[in-house]
Design a protein around this motif. Structure first.
Motif, PDB file in Angstrom:
ATOM      1  N   UNK A   1      42.152 -28.234 -23.998  1.00 48.00           N
ATOM      2  CA  UNK A   1      40.951 -29.070 -23.949  1.00 48.00           C
ATOM      3  C   UNK A   1      41.035 -30.106 -22.830  1.00 48.00           C
ATOM      4  N   UNK A   2      42.225 -30.635 -22.599  1.00 50.33           N
ATOM      5  CA  UNK A   2      42.414 -31.583 -21.496  1.00 50.33           C
ATOM      6  C   UNK A   2      42.199 -30.907 -20.146  1.00 50.33           C
ATOM      7  N   UNK A   3      42.659 -29.673 -20.023  1.00 52.32           N
ATOM      8  CA  UNK A   3      42.446 -28.936 -18.772  1.00 52.32           C
ATOM      9  C   UNK A   3      40.954 -28.694 -18.566  1.00 52.32           C
ATOM     10  N   UNK A   4      40.259 -28.334 -19.632  1.00 49.23           N
ATOM     11  CA  UNK A   4      38.803 -28.139 -19.538  1.00 49.23           C
ATOM     12  C   UNK A   4      38.102 -29.426 -19.093  1.00 49.23           C
ATOM     13  N   UNK A   5      38.538 -30.544 -19.635  1.00 51.30           N
ATOM     14  CA  UNK A   5      37.858 -31.813 -19.375  1.00 51.30           C
ATOM     15  C   UNK A   5      38.179 -32.375 -17.996  1.00 51.30           C
ATOM     16  N   UNK A   6      39.452 -32.281 -17.583  1.00 51.82           N
ATOM     17  CA  UNK A   6      39.873 -32.991 -16.378  1.00 51.82           C
ATOM     18  C   UNK A   6      40.123 -32.092 -15.167  1.00 51.82           C
ATOM     19  N   UNK A   7      40.356 -30.803 -15.377  1.00 56.13           N
ATOM     20  CA  UNK A   7      40.682 -29.929 -14.252  1.00 56.13           C
ATOM     21  C   UNK A   7      39.530 -28.994 -13.890  1.00 56.13           C
TER      22      UNK A   7
ATOM     23  N   UNK B   1      36.273 -29.367 -13.864  1.00 58.22           N
ATOM     24  CA  UNK B   1      35.310 -29.947 -12.912  1.00 58.22           C
ATOM     25  C   UNK B   1      35.849 -30.015 -11.479  1.00 58.22           C
ATOM     26  N   UNK B   2      37.143 -30.230 -11.341  1.00 60.00           N
ATOM     27  CA  UNK B   2      37.756 -30.259 -10.005  1.00 60.00           C
ATOM     28  C   UNK B   2      37.691 -28.873  -9.375  1.00 60.00           C
ATOM     29  N   UNK B   3      37.995 -27.847 -10.150  1.00 58.95           N
ATOM     30  CA  UNK B   3      37.978 -26.485  -9.593  1.00 58.95           C
ATOM     31  C   UNK B   3      36.562 -26.069  -9.208  1.00 58.95           C
ATOM     32  N   UNK B   4      35.579 -26.538  -9.963  1.00 58.08           N
ATOM     33  CA  UNK B   4      34.190 -26.235  -9.607  1.00 58.08           C
ATOM     34  C   UNK B   4      33.832 -26.866  -8.265  1.00 58.08           C
ATOM     35  N   UNK B   5      34.313 -28.082  -8.049  1.00 54.92           N
ATOM     36  CA  UNK B   5      34.080 -28.738  -6.758  1.00 54.92           C
ATOM     37  C   UNK B   5      34.844 -28.037  -5.632  1.00 54.92           C
ATOM     38  N   UNK B   6      36.067 -27.596  -5.914  1.00 49.59           N
ATOM     39  CA  UNK B   6      36.839 -26.845  -4.921  1.00 49.59           C
ATOM     40  C   UNK B   6      36.067 -25.609  -4.479  1.00 49.59           C
ATOM     41  N   UNK B   7      35.497 -24.887  -5.422  1.00 48.26           N
ATOM     42  CA  UNK B   7      34.761 -23.671  -5.080  1.00 48.26           C
ATOM     43  C   UNK B   7      33.469 -24.003  -4.317  1.00 48.26           C
ATOM     44  N   UNK B   8      32.818 -25.127  -4.641  1.00 53.03           N
ATOM     45  CA  UNK B   8      31.611 -25.517  -3.901  1.00 53.03           C
ATOM     46  C   UNK B   8      31.951 -25.799  -2.439  1.00 53.03           C
ATOM     47  N   UNK B   9      33.041 -26.523  -2.228  1.00 49.99           N
ATOM     48  CA  UNK B   9      33.463 -26.826  -0.852  1.00 49.99           C
ATOM     49  C   UNK B   9      33.902 -25.557  -0.130  1.00 49.99           C
ATOM     50  N   UNK B  10      34.542 -24.650  -0.856  1.00 49.07           N
ATOM     51  CA  UNK B  10      34.959 -23.381  -0.267  1.00 49.07           C
ATOM     52  C   UNK B  10      33.743 -22.585   0.199  1.00 49.07           C
ATOM     53  N   UNK B  11      32.706 -22.566  -0.619  1.00 50.04           N
ATOM     54  CA  UNK B  11      31.478 -21.861  -0.236  1.00 50.04           C
ATOM     55  C   UNK B  11      30.899 -22.443   1.057  1.00 50.04           C
TER      56      UNK B  11
ATOM     57  N   UNK C   1      33.315 -17.659 -18.390  1.00 50.53           N
ATOM     58  CA  UNK C   1      32.185 -18.571 -18.199  1.00 50.53           C
ATOM     59  C   UNK C   1      32.569 -20.005 -18.560  1.00 50.53           C
ATOM     60  N   UNK C   2      33.501 -20.141 -19.474  1.00 52.57           N
ATOM     61  CA  UNK C   2      33.958 -21.458 -19.927  1.00 52.57           C
ATOM     62  C   UNK C   2      34.961 -22.088 -18.956  1.00 52.57           C
ATOM     63  N   UNK C   3      35.956 -21.299 -18.534  1.00 52.56           N
ATOM     64  CA  UNK C   3      37.041 -21.827 -17.705  1.00 52.56           C
ATOM     65  C   UNK C   3      36.807 -21.640 -16.206  1.00 52.56           C
ATOM     66  N   UNK C   4      36.023 -20.639 -15.831  1.00 55.32           N
ATOM     67  CA  UNK C   4      35.764 -20.353 -14.416  1.00 55.32           C
ATOM     68  C   UNK C   4      34.256 -20.159 -14.210  1.00 55.32           C
ATOM     69  N   UNK C   5      33.484 -21.227 -14.382  1.00 54.23           N
ATOM     70  CA  UNK C   5      32.019 -21.094 -14.362  1.00 54.23           C
ATOM     71  C   UNK C   5      31.443 -20.673 -13.017  1.00 54.23           C
ATOM     72  N   UNK C   6      32.256 -20.675 -11.989  1.00 56.75           N
ATOM     73  CA  UNK C   6      31.800 -20.316 -10.638  1.00 56.75           C
ATOM     74  C   UNK C   6      31.860 -18.815 -10.374  1.00 56.75           C
ATOM     75  N   UNK C   7      32.385 -18.018 -11.303  1.00 58.00           N
ATOM     76  CA  UNK C   7      32.597 -16.595 -11.048  1.00 58.00           C
ATOM     77  C   UNK C   7      31.274 -15.848 -10.852  1.00 58.00           C
ATOM     78  N   UNK C   8      31.231 -15.050  -9.799  1.00 62.52           N
ATOM     79  CA  UNK C   8      30.073 -14.180  -9.542  1.00 62.52           C
ATOM     80  C   UNK C   8      30.626 -12.817  -9.145  1.00 62.52           C
TER      81      UNK C   8
END
Length: 562
Positions: free
Chosen positions: A241-247, A249-259, A458-465
């Motif tokens: 749950x801590x990884x979901x809460x604190x990490x 969102x960071x990975x989602x931002x990493x993928x946005x910048x990667x795009x 979808x929960x842990x890697x919401x950026x997957x396409x």
């Protein structure tokens, strides 16, 4: 003992009859002993026999994995499917006698508490009733591994082993890497029903074993097998749950910048491995030159010439290069009789090859440092989450020396490694939650397992396409993770170790000598205490602490300029 060359060590099939005679003899001595000296001598005799068995079991695995086309070692692996189960049962008998000894309190004071914890754990997880089940479980695990080892993936007119596909998956040419990813997914799609069948058998078999041992489900037995003495499924749940809460969102931002960096309108699954627009940094040296670079790096880190790595390489205890007829993945296995580790990787010129080499070298260093930490083989190495700190922390401690492999691209490599570390944490938690759900509902259909995996993505890697790739869209990606088949509930250990290793990395930025001392202390302790006890001894915080996860997340974001 003079350092042998690996190729001079002759494999011999260990005799089960000899092991059984020894175990029964030692058990009787312990049961009738009235002095600690008699018990110590009996256990020393048993340890010698156990060391011989484990040495040749490891040697067989290494020999097979370095040449999977050799039918001799494939047959020998089949022997160990049953032999390992029998040895576990006989060992359980020996240690049950230790637990019930009339002088158990005296022995605990003499030998320490860990061997008694392990003895009780062995008693709780192995019995004569499940020997055939354990052998069947090992056979199914080997079947999964063998499918991957034998695999040839057809790509652009040529056949490649699974490990040899990695460079194509990170190509800067988008269409090229898309085609490579499709070739890999085609292999899994073709074999999906086989993989489903193997896993379904494993789930039902492990659940049956749990019932025979009076556990509510394999979740409880799985935690026992992983020797989790001082944390629970509830603590792991909070960690996830801590990884979901604190990490996440960071990975989602990493993928946005990667795009943005890649300049694509949509980030597809085949884009994910390529972090930088001009491609991920690659070593400036060939795989054949890795040995020299590793030698210079470890000599500098530990201020010793030759380094431990030099000695292993010079005596043939490394096999780094990917090739056909070689097993996939990477690991470090110790030949206990000699106290010497063997480093196995599948390098083909990628940045991850360097990370894997350093990771496995961390295991090797710890194996050497802890070789005299206990009189008991079972206590020389700690439980696996601590072992993964040995290896993962070494990756971070190597940051100042990556120029040996990457020259002017070393900083980009550090950025890549930190990025991949953060991206890994949600994935590792997803693997763990998947296993909790599957083993809590063992009658679940194969289709439902795939559906659950897709929901977890979808929960842990919401950026997957997945770009309409059917195999992945239907939740098949979990079949690519071998640990789910061969090492249930292991994968969260990598996540726990990652958080602790990030703490060591943060320490090393301010005081590298202190960080190395703490790391070395952890390695020297071996397995003489439980996971959280070892961390406390080394002055490290528990990864179950919300504060430490928040702190390392902040430090990592600062490092990446997020």
């Amino acid at each position: 003992m003079e350092m042998p060359n690996f190729n001079d060590i002759l494999y011999e099939r260990p005799s089960l009859e000899q092991f059984r005679d020894c175990a029964l003899r030692v058990r009787l001595k312990i049961m009738t002993a009235h002095t600690e000296g008699v018990v110590a001598a009996a256990l020393a005799e048993f340890q010698k026999e156990l060391s011989h068995f484990e040495t040749h079991s490891a040697l067989c695995r290494i020999k097979h994995d370095t040449d999977t086309s050799d039918p001799f070692y494939l047959d020998e692996l089949s022997y160990f499917e049953m032999a390992d189960a029998v040895v576990s049962d006989l060992s359980s008998g020996v240690y049950s006698a230790l637990l019930s000894s009339d002088i158990a309190d005296v022995l605990k004071a003499e030998f320490g508490s860990m061997i008694f914890l392990k003895a009780q754990n062995r008693k709780d997880t192995v019995s004569t009733e499940i020997i055939n089940d354990l052998a069947e479980e090992a056979s199914l695990q080997n079947e999964y591994d063998q499918i991957l080892s034998d695999s040839l993936i057809h790509f652009r007119g040529q056949d490649y082993s699974y490990s040899m596909m990695d460079p194509f998956l990170e190509s800067t040419d988008r269409e090229y890497r898309k085609e490579a990813h499709e070739a890999v997914s085609h292999f899994y799609s073709e074999n999906s029903s086989r993989f489903d069948n193997i896993f379904d058998q494993l789930v039902k078999l492990r659940s049956s074993i749990s019932t025979k041992l009076s556990y509510p489900s394999f979740v409880e037995l799985g935690y026992k097998r992983m020797e989790r003495y001082d944390y629970t499924p509830e603590m792991v749940l909070q960690f996830r749950q801590n990884i979901l809460k604190y990490i996440v969102p960071i990975t989602t931002e990493i993928r946005r910048l990667q795009q943005n960096r890649l300049g694509v309108s949509e980030l597809k699954y085949y884009d994910l491995p390529v972090i930088f627009a001009n491609g991920n940094p690659k070593p400036c040296i060939s795989v054949d030159q890795f040995h020299g670079a590793a030698s210079r790096m470890f000599q500098t880190i530990f201020e010793k010439d030759p380094s431990f790595y030099d000695v292993l390489y010079q005596h043939g205890f490394t096999d780094l290069k990917a090739r056909k007829a070689k097993s996939t993945g990477g690991y470090c296995a110790t030949l206990v009789d000699y106290g010497i580790p063997f480093i196995f990787t599948n390098a083909n010129g990628m940045s991850d090859d360097v990370t894997t080499l350093i990771h496995e070298a961390g295991h090797a260093y710890a194996a050497i440092r802890s070789v005299d930490s206990s009189a008991f083989i079972e206590c020389i190495s700690p439980t696996l989450e601590t072992c993964e700190i040995h290896s993962t922390a070494m990756e971070y401690l190597s940051y100042p020396y990556l120029e040996n492999f990457f020259a002017e691209d070393a900083d980009a490599c550090r950025q890549l490694h930190m990025t991949q570390s953060l991206l890994f944490l949600p994935y590792g938690c997803m693997v763990d939650e998947f296993q909790h759900l599957v083993y809590s509902n063992p009658e679940m259909s194969c289709e439902n397992r795939h559906q659950i995996w897709r929901e977890l993505e979808e929960k842990y890697q919401p950026f997957l396409d997945y770009d309409h790739m059917n195999f992945y869209e239907k939740g098949g990606a979990w079949q690519k993770k071998g640990h789910i088949y061969t090492d249930p509930f292991y994968y969260i250990d990598y996540c726990l170790a990652q958080v602790v290793s990030l703490e060591l990395w943060d320490m090393s930025r301010e005081n590298p000598k202190k960080a190395l001392r703490v790391y070395d202390q952890l390695c020297m302790e071996g397995g003489n205490a439980t996971f959280l006890e070892l961390l406390a001894k080394a002055g490290l915080e528990s990864p179950f602490s919300t504060d430490i996860i928040k702190r390392v997340a902040y430090r990592a974001c600062d490092f990446l300029n997020l």
